[in-house]
Design an enzyme around this catalytic site. Sequence first.
Site, PDB file in Angstrom:
ATOM      1  N   ARG A  64      -4.031   7.923  15.673  1.00 23.09           N
ATOM      2  CA  ARG A  64      -2.870   6.998  15.717  1.00 23.09           C
ATOM      3  C   ARG A  64      -2.903   5.945  16.815  1.00 23.09           C
ATOM      4  NH1 ARG A  64      -2.220   8.215  10.701  1.00 23.09           N
ATOM      5  NH2 ARG A  64      -0.829   9.949  10.208  1.00 23.09           N
ATOM      6  N   ASP A 307      -7.968  16.495   8.335  1.00 27.78           N
ATOM      7  CA  ASP A 307      -7.004  15.449   7.972  1.00 27.78           C
ATOM      8  C   ASP A 307      -5.724  15.574   8.816  1.00 27.78           C
ATOM      9  OD1 ASP A 307      -5.883  13.209   6.863  1.00 27.78           O
ATOM     10  OD2 ASP A 307      -5.632  14.042   4.843  1.00 27.78           O
ATOM     11  N   PRO A 325       3.291  10.862   4.029  1.00 30.98           N
ATOM     12  CA  PRO A 325       2.451  12.030   3.742  1.00 30.98           C
ATOM     13  C   PRO A 325       1.575  12.382   4.935  1.00 30.98           C
ATOM     14  CG  PRO A 325       1.499  10.069   2.749  1.00 30.98           C
ATOM     15  CD  PRO A 325       2.772   9.626   3.442  1.00 30.98           C
TER      16      PRO A 325
HETATM   17  O1  DOR Z   1      -1.553  12.731   3.898  1.00 33.30           O
HETATM   18  C1  DOR Z   1      -2.251  11.834   4.330  1.00 33.30           C
HETATM   19  N1  DOR Z   1      -1.964  11.244   5.509  1.00 33.30           N
HETATM   20  N2  DOR Z   1      -3.268  11.396   3.613  1.00 33.30           N
HETATM   21  C2  DOR Z   1      -3.971  10.293   3.946  1.00 33.30           C
HETATM   22  O2  DOR Z   1      -4.885   9.939   3.250  1.00 33.30           O
HETATM   23  C3  DOR Z   1      -3.601   9.517   5.137  1.00 33.30           C
HETATM   24  C4  DOR Z   1      -2.886  10.340   6.108  1.00 33.30           C
HETATM   25  C5  DOR Z   1      -2.187   9.547   7.166  1.00 33.30           C
HETATM   26  O3  DOR Z   1      -2.775   8.614   7.723  1.00 33.30           O
HETATM   27  O4  DOR Z   1      -1.042   9.873   7.485  1.00 33.30           O
HETATM   28 ZN    ZN Z   2      -7.057  10.407   2.862  1.00 32.37          ZN
END
Ligand code: DOR
Ligand code: ZN
Length: 436
Positions: A64, A307, A325
């Site tokens: 981030r 992730d 998400p």
């Molecule tokens: O859930 C997700 N969050 N999938 C993604 O591909 C990107 C990621 C995000 O950057 O928050």
């Molecule tokens: Zn992704």
Amino acid sequence: MLRRVRPLGGDPVDVLLADGVVAAWRPPGSTGPDSEGLPAGTAILDTDGLIMLPGLVDLHTHLREPGREDAETVESGTRAAALGGYTTVFAMANTNPVADTAGVVEQVWRLGLDAGHCDVRPVGAVTVGLAGERLAELGAMATSAAEVRVFSDDGHCVSDALLMRRALEYVRAFDGVIAQHAEEPRLTAGAQMNEGVVAARLGLPGWPAVAEEAIIARDALLAGHVGSRLHVCHVSTAGSVELIRWAKAKGWQVTAEVTPHHLLLTDDLVSSYDPVFKVNPPLRTAEDVAALRAGLADGTIDCVATDHAPHALEDKETEWAAARPGMLGLETALSVVMETMVIPGHLDWAGVADRMALAPARIGGLPQPAAQRWSSIAVGAPATVTLLDPSPWRVVEADTLASRSRNTPYAGRSLPGAIRATFLRGRPTVLDGKVV
Ligand code: DOR
Ligand code: ZN
């Protein structure tokens, strides 16, 4: 000196770390740890019962920074990584500004050096601004101080087939890899969760498995056609596992990762409407989870990648449709892999070492010896290791995580195992479960 550590769960040995490598090992008791022969000033750590793994490598971390330092910084994210047993993380490019130039990837790389908790390898964007229209300066990022080898528009799919072909062709020159977020955007417009019976019951628009599988099939064909390396991010469906198995059988250079959350959680959790379970790709069905575990066990899926996707409270604690998400992952990944793969007997500790350290290091193009084969324990092997206590179960508490964000889907859940120490080239980054 680490007393009575169990390398990959084998017989206990005493290990001497010096000058960044494993300098010596011997069965305990042959000569005591405070015997003659140890260099003066050697610190002795009692590690009885702990399992020694190579330092974990995460191919898929969102740090981030720059842009959303309220959600995570390189400092806080790499602190979380070290606590989770990681010694290298690949930082995704969907920052603000996007990591699509040599300048931004060098900035992230330097922030990682300054923080010092683990190695940070920036991922470069494939397209300018992640817009999917023009290739970014891949060569300039590769030759920058950050030495980028992994390129991804993660968060977005490189959906234009010609652009994807060009990107694959371009990175071949420096043995780079394109890490694809496989999501055909026309098939997922407005999607809120996995398409299936739960979505039908809840009345939420569905994200169908075919949107992932169609892109994997296309990109595997492209990678085979141009002879380049393709890596598939966060594989989430049984059909995707089949396609990757097919691509590997063809001899194409296709690798894939699965997240801890896709190995454990299923889409019925969405019935709670708790946005902590909102993630992209979405949580799938129990059949998908079983296929992902089997695929990781037999090597069809090469590695686990977190992730780790921190989000600020205002982006997560809101109604389902408006929430971003993503889930935290770094501090819980090894525990989830223990629960889903080791305890049920799908992977032994050598398998964990491969799927969480050696394979991702190889895919990410880490320089030797970080990616060297780690058989049991070799003198001269890099002392970049993590020590896991496999016995405790602990309840995850969001408030005690090192991440700046709180969006863990495991809050209140009991998970096995605890990282006791992490060493980066012989230097402890975590001791007694605390960052040093
Ligand atoms: O859930 C997700 N969050 N999938 C993604 O591909 C990107 C990621 C995000 O950057 O928050
Ligand atoms: Zn992704």
